[in-house]
Each structure stands twice: as structure tokens, then as C-alpha cells.
Motif scaffolding. Structure first.
Motif, short mmCIF file in Angstrom:
data_model
loop_
_atom_site.label_atom_id
_atom_site.label_comp_id
_atom_site.label_asym_id
_atom_site.label_seq_id
_atom_site.Cartn_x
_atom_site.Cartn_y
_atom_site.Cartn_z
N SER A 52 2.34 3.64 -13.30
CA SER A 52 1.46 3.43 -14.45
C SER A 52 0.29 2.54 -14.04
O SER A 52 0.30 1.91 -12.97
CB SER A 52 2.22 2.77 -15.59
N GLU A 53 -0.70 2.46 -14.92
CA GLU A 53 -1.86 1.61 -14.64
C GLU A 53 -1.44 0.15 -14.49
O GLU A 53 -1.98 -0.58 -13.65
CB GLU A 53 -2.89 1.76 -15.76
N GLU A 54 -0.47 -0.29 -15.32
CA GLU A 54 0.01 -1.67 -15.25
C GLU A 54 0.69 -1.95 -13.91
O GLU A 54 0.52 -3.04 -13.34
CB GLU A 54 0.99 -1.95 -16.39
N GLU A 55 1.42 -0.96 -13.40
CA GLU A 55 2.09 -1.15 -12.11
C GLU A 55 1.08 -1.24 -10.98
O GLU A 55 1.22 -2.07 -10.06
CB GLU A 55 3.08 -0.01 -11.87
N PHE A 56 0.03 -0.40 -11.04
CA PHE A 56 -1.02 -0.50 -10.03
C PHE A 56 -1.73 -1.85 -10.12
O PHE A 56 -2.09 -2.44 -9.08
CB PHE A 56 -2.04 0.64 -10.19
N THR A 57 -1.94 -2.36 -11.31
CA THR A 57 -2.58 -3.66 -11.49
C THR A 57 -1.74 -4.77 -10.87
O THR A 57 -2.27 -5.68 -10.21
CB THR A 57 -2.80 -3.95 -12.98
N SER A 58 -0.43 -4.67 -11.05
CA SER A 58 0.48 -5.66 -10.47
C SER A 58 0.42 -5.63 -8.94
O SER A 58 0.36 -6.68 -8.28
CB SER A 58 1.91 -5.40 -10.94
N LEU A 59 0.41 -4.41 -8.38
CA LEU A 59 0.33 -4.29 -6.92
C LEU A 59 -1.00 -4.82 -6.40
O LEU A 59 -1.07 -5.46 -5.34
CB LEU A 59 0.51 -2.83 -6.51
N SER A 60 -2.08 -4.57 -7.13
CA SER A 60 -3.39 -5.07 -6.74
C SER A 60 -3.40 -6.60 -6.72
O SER A 60 -3.96 -7.22 -5.81
CB SER A 60 -4.46 -4.54 -7.69
N VAL A 85 0.84 -1.21 0.00
CA VAL A 85 0.00 0.00 0.00
C VAL A 85 0.87 1.26 0.00
O VAL A 85 0.58 2.23 -0.70
CB VAL A 85 -0.96 0.00 1.21
N ILE A 86 1.94 1.23 0.78
CA ILE A 86 2.86 2.38 0.81
C ILE A 86 3.49 2.58 -0.58
O ILE A 86 3.62 3.71 -1.07
CB ILE A 86 3.94 2.19 1.89
N GLN A 87 3.88 1.46 -1.22
CA GLN A 87 4.41 1.54 -2.58
C GLN A 87 3.40 2.17 -3.54
O GLN A 87 3.75 2.97 -4.41
CB GLN A 87 4.75 0.14 -3.10
N ALA A 88 2.13 1.80 -3.36
CA ALA A 88 1.10 2.26 -4.28
C ALA A 88 0.76 3.73 -4.10
O ALA A 88 0.11 4.33 -4.97
CB ALA A 88 -0.17 1.42 -4.09
N ASN A 89 1.18 4.32 -2.99
CA ASN A 89 0.93 5.74 -2.76
C ASN A 89 1.94 6.57 -3.55
O ASN A 89 2.70 7.38 -3.01
CB ASN A 89 0.99 6.06 -1.27
N ILE A 101 -7.02 -3.36 -1.26
CA ILE A 101 -7.13 -3.77 -2.67
C ILE A 101 -7.96 -2.75 -3.45
O ILE A 101 -7.57 -2.30 -4.54
CB ILE A 101 -7.77 -5.16 -2.77
N ASP A 102 -9.12 -2.37 -2.88
CA ASP A 102 -9.98 -1.39 -3.55
C ASP A 102 -9.26 -0.06 -3.74
O ASP A 102 -9.41 0.61 -4.77
CB ASP A 102 -11.27 -1.19 -2.75
N TRP A 103 -8.48 0.31 -2.73
CA TRP A 103 -7.77 1.59 -2.79
C TRP A 103 -6.72 1.58 -3.92
O TRP A 103 -6.60 2.53 -4.68
CB TRP A 103 -7.10 1.88 -1.45
N VAL A 104 -5.97 0.47 -4.03
CA VAL A 104 -4.96 0.36 -5.08
C VAL A 104 -5.63 0.30 -6.45
O VAL A 104 -5.14 0.91 -7.42
CB VAL A 104 -4.06 -0.87 -4.86
N ASP A 105 -6.74 -0.41 -6.54
CA ASP A 105 -7.47 -0.44 -7.82
C ASP A 105 -7.89 0.96 -8.24
O ASP A 105 -7.80 1.34 -9.41
CB ASP A 105 -8.70 -1.34 -7.70
N ALA A 106 -8.37 1.74 -7.25
CA ALA A 106 -8.81 3.11 -7.55
C ALA A 106 -7.63 3.99 -7.91
O ALA A 106 -7.74 4.90 -8.75
CB ALA A 106 -9.56 3.70 -6.36
#
Length: 418
Positions: A103-111, A94-98, A311-316
Motif C-alpha cells: 500500500s501507499e502507507e507501506e511504501f511511505t514507511s520504507l521510504s 529496496v528488495i522489500q519495496a519491489n 529513496i526516490d525509487w521507493v517514493d515513486a
């Protein structure tokens, strides 16, 4: 006195039978290593021996329970340790995702990583014992306790039962933690309420960073339950901040779900506590006119729900955010709630550790008691081999002498002397 032939035979036979019985009995003592085989061997000590044997049997039964209790609690301890590792991993993602540059692909991978973590946490919740029972299902140990829906929400199918085993006369220890207590009932970091926010749609021109939240509910608690219950309010409670006079002074108003005014409108100064009908609310930040949030009573939070929120937060985060301020508020809440979830699991693990310490202490006590009882029993029951062997040899010689004497005497006749 005259001794008839029949009397001689009877006397000799009885004497040899008695000596043979003594030798046989002594052989039994030597073969068993015991000097008390029946109650008549030690009429007084036999009662003590019965007590010692009963105590040793009791220790053996308790030792079996100690082994089982230790195994179950060790399995729980490992499972909770794994849950801690998973929560740390979730927080790190989650900290990484902040990071607004992903990119969208990177957020998808984190999710996807977070969804994998949720699955791992589910596996921990559905851990089985060595006998195939679910250890976090309460009394419903044959039923899989946790199940997941397509939206990543997790439900609990067990109960809050906690089984115990007796490991000493007056000591019982738990062998399981109920899954709802472990995974579904972490404390809400805010207090007794969960907050939802409506962002200020008009961003002031002097707002230095429009992506930073204006306000955040850091504490919302019921300080007087009797007053709260007796006030007749209908949750949830909506907080509105306005500048009705246009003089730059923000006023706060609180209403319930029926639009009944519970507080205000009153001037609000940053940092002050808003209190009404047994409720106290503290806000971090400086509310602006138009800001609004609602609180609903919820003092416990599912750890699975916290991971789902992550998960929802990273997706958003991988989309074009329509409300960046709310997104940042949600981030702060998720991080603090993950910290609380970790602390909650740590406390449960500490409970298991305390139980394991009790089990270990009782095992040592049982071992010491067993040694003491065996020593006391041995003083009454165990054979002195040196003395027993000496007596055996004497009895054997006596029997042999009696047999030889009888053999020689029975052949005598007056005709031998004529």
C-alpha cells in the motif's frame, strides 16, 4: 727519612679523602644500579651506550606514533564496518519495496527507513577521531566533510589529502582515508557511462509482460581513450532502435548531443556489441522499435547518490507508475549499484586492515628491538651487585682503618715514652 707533623697530616688527609671519594662513588653505583655513570667509567663502551640510548628514545617516539596510528585506523575500520551494515539494510529495504501489492502507507514507511539509513551513512562519513577531528575530511579535518540538501543530495566539503605517521625509520602509514575516495567515487557498474531510458510507448500485442523492461545497458565502456578523445564527439550519446523497412528487423542508430550520426543505422541482433569511436556498449534484452536511451560519461558514482536513488525509487513505487518498465530498469540498476557500493567499502576496509597489520607487525618488531637493545646496553651499563657490594665493604673498611690509624697516631708524643 723524617716525616714532619704537617706532612703526616697532609698525607693522612689526602688518603682519607680518596678513600671517602671511593666509598661515595661506590654508593652512587649501588643506588643507581649502573656501573657507567660518566664517560670516564667506560671510555670505549660509552659511545655504544650513547647509541643504544638514542635508539631506545627513537623506539619510544615511534611507539607513540604506532599507538596513534592504530587508534585512527581502528576508528576507520569500525566506521567502514557500520557503512557496510547500512548498505545491506538499504538493499534489503529496496528488495522489500519491489512488491506491487504494498500500500501507499507501506511504501511511505520504507521510504522513511531509507532516509534514516541515509542519515546514518552521513553520520559515518562525519565520524570524528578521539581528538575531535573528522577522519574522512582529508586535510580539512576541522571542517565537517559531508552535508545534505533538502532533496537528499549529499556534497563533500573536504579534500583528497591523506595524512601519514612515521612508525619506523623508513615506514610511514596512513591515518585517514579521504572521504571522496570512500563515499563519492564508487565504480559505475555499467562502466564509463550512466544511462537514462526513454520507454517504448507502443507495447506490442505479443509482449508477454509489459511491466518487464525490453532493454538494459549492462556495459558501456571507453576501450580506446585516444580514439574517443580525438573523435570530436559531443556527449551524451543517444541510441535509437527503429524498423524503418517494416520488415521486423530492428536497426540501431547512435547520435551525439548535436545529432551527428556516430553509428548506423545498422541491423541489430540481440547480444551484439555496438562499437563506435573507442566506445563499446552491450545491451541486455531485445530492443524493440521505438526504444531509446542515452548515455553520458560518468565512471564514478557517489554512494550517497545511490541511496538517494533508492529513496526516490521507493517514493515513486508508492504512486501510479506511468512507466513501469523504466521503474524496473531503475530497480535493477540500483540493486547492482548498491552491490558495487558494498564492494567499494569492503575494499577500503581491506586497505585499513592492511595498514593495521603493518602497524601490528611493526609494534612487534619494535618490542623485539627494544629487548635486544636493552640487553646489549645492560651488558655495558648494568651493575654486578654482588661484586659492587663486596668492593663497597672493602672500601668502607679501608676508610675506617685509615680513620682509626690517623686518630691513634696523631696523639703520639715523645713524652708518652719518657
Amino acid at each position: 727519612m723524617r716525616v714532619s707533623t704537617s706532612q703526616f697530616y697532609q698525607f693522612s688527609s689526602n688518603n682519607m679523602s680518596r678513600l671517602q671519594a671511593d666509598v661515595t662513588k661506590q654508593t652512587e653505583y649501588l643506588s643507581t644500579g649502573k656501573q657507567v655513570l660518566t664517560a670516564k667509567d667506560a671510555p670505549v663502551g660509552n659511545l655504544s651506550l650513547l647509541g643504544f640510548k638514542e635508539e631506545l628514545m627513537s623506539i619510544e617516539r615511534f611507539n607513540a606514533n604506532i599507538t596513534q596510528a592504530e587508534s585512527r585506523n581502528n576508528r576507520q575500520e569500525v566506521a567502514l564496518s557500520n557503512a557496510q551494515d547500512i548498505l545491506l539494510q538499504v538493499k534489503d529495504i529496496v528488495i522489500q519495496a519491489n512488491n506491487g501489492s504494498y500500500s501507499e502507507e507501506e511504501f511511505t514507511s520504507l521510504s522513511q527507513q531509507l532516509k534514516s539509513s541515509l542519515d546514518q551513512l552521513m553520520d559515518v562519513g562525519n565520524t570524528k577521531s578521539e581528538s575531535g577531528e573528522y577522519i574522512f575530511a582529508g586535510y580539512q579535518s576541522e571542517q565537517r566533510p559531508f552535508s545534505i540538501a533538502p532533496d537528499n543530495s549529499v556534497s563533500y566539503g573536504g579534500d583528497n589529502g591523506q595524512s601519514e605517521l612515521q612508525i619506523a625509520q623508513n615506514i610511514f602509514v596512513p591515518i585517514n582515508l579521504a572521504g571522496d575516495e570512500v563515499f563519492m567515487l564508487a565504480d559505475n557498474v555499467v562502466g564509463d557511462f550512466m544511462s537514462t531510458y526513454t520507454d517504448n510507448l507502443t507495447i506490442p500485442a505479443d509482449d508477454i509482460d509489459p511491466d518487464e523492461p525490453d532493454i538494459y545497458v549492462e556495459r558501456a565502456v571507453i576501450v580506446d581513450r585516444e580514439t574517443y578523445n580525438g573523435a570530436g564527439m559531443t556527449p551524451g550519446f543517444t541510441f535509437d532502435f527503429t524498423d524503418a523497412n517494416g520488415d521486423g528487423v530492428v536497426e540501431a542508430t547512435v547520435t551525439d548531443a548535436t545529432a551527428t550520426v556516430l553509428y548506423g543505422p545498422l541491423d541489430y541482433t540481440a547480444g551484439q556489441t555496438i562499437a563506435f569511436n573507442g566506445v563499446e556498449v552491450n545491451i541486455d534484452g531485445n530492443p524493440l522499435p521505438g526504444d531509446q536511451f542515452t548515455i553520458n560519461e560518468q565512471d564514478k558514482v557517489s554512494i550517497f547518490d545511490t541511496v538517494k536513488d533508492a529513496i526516490d525509487w521507493v517514493d515513486a513505487a508508492g504512486t501510479n507508475l506511468s512507466d513501469p518498465k523504466q521503474h524496473q530498469v531503475d530497480y535493477n540498476h540500483i540493486i547492482t549499484q548498491l552491490d558495487e557500493a558494498f564492494s567499494h567499502i569492503t575494499n577500503k576496509r581491506a586497505e585499513v586492515g592492511t595498514t593495521l597489520k603493518t602497524i601490528d607487525t611493526q609494534r612487534n618488531i619494535a618490542l623485539d628491538t627494544e629487548v635486544l637493545v636493552n640487553s646489549s646496553r645492560g651488558k655495558i651499563e648494568d651493575l654486578d651487585f654482588a661484586e659492587a657490594i663486596s668492593l663497597f665493604e672493602q672500601q668502607k673498611l679501608s676508610l675506617q682503618a685509615a680513620q682509626q690509624t690517623f686518630s691513634q697516631v696523631q696523639g703520639l708524643s715523645l713524652f708518652n715514652f719518657i
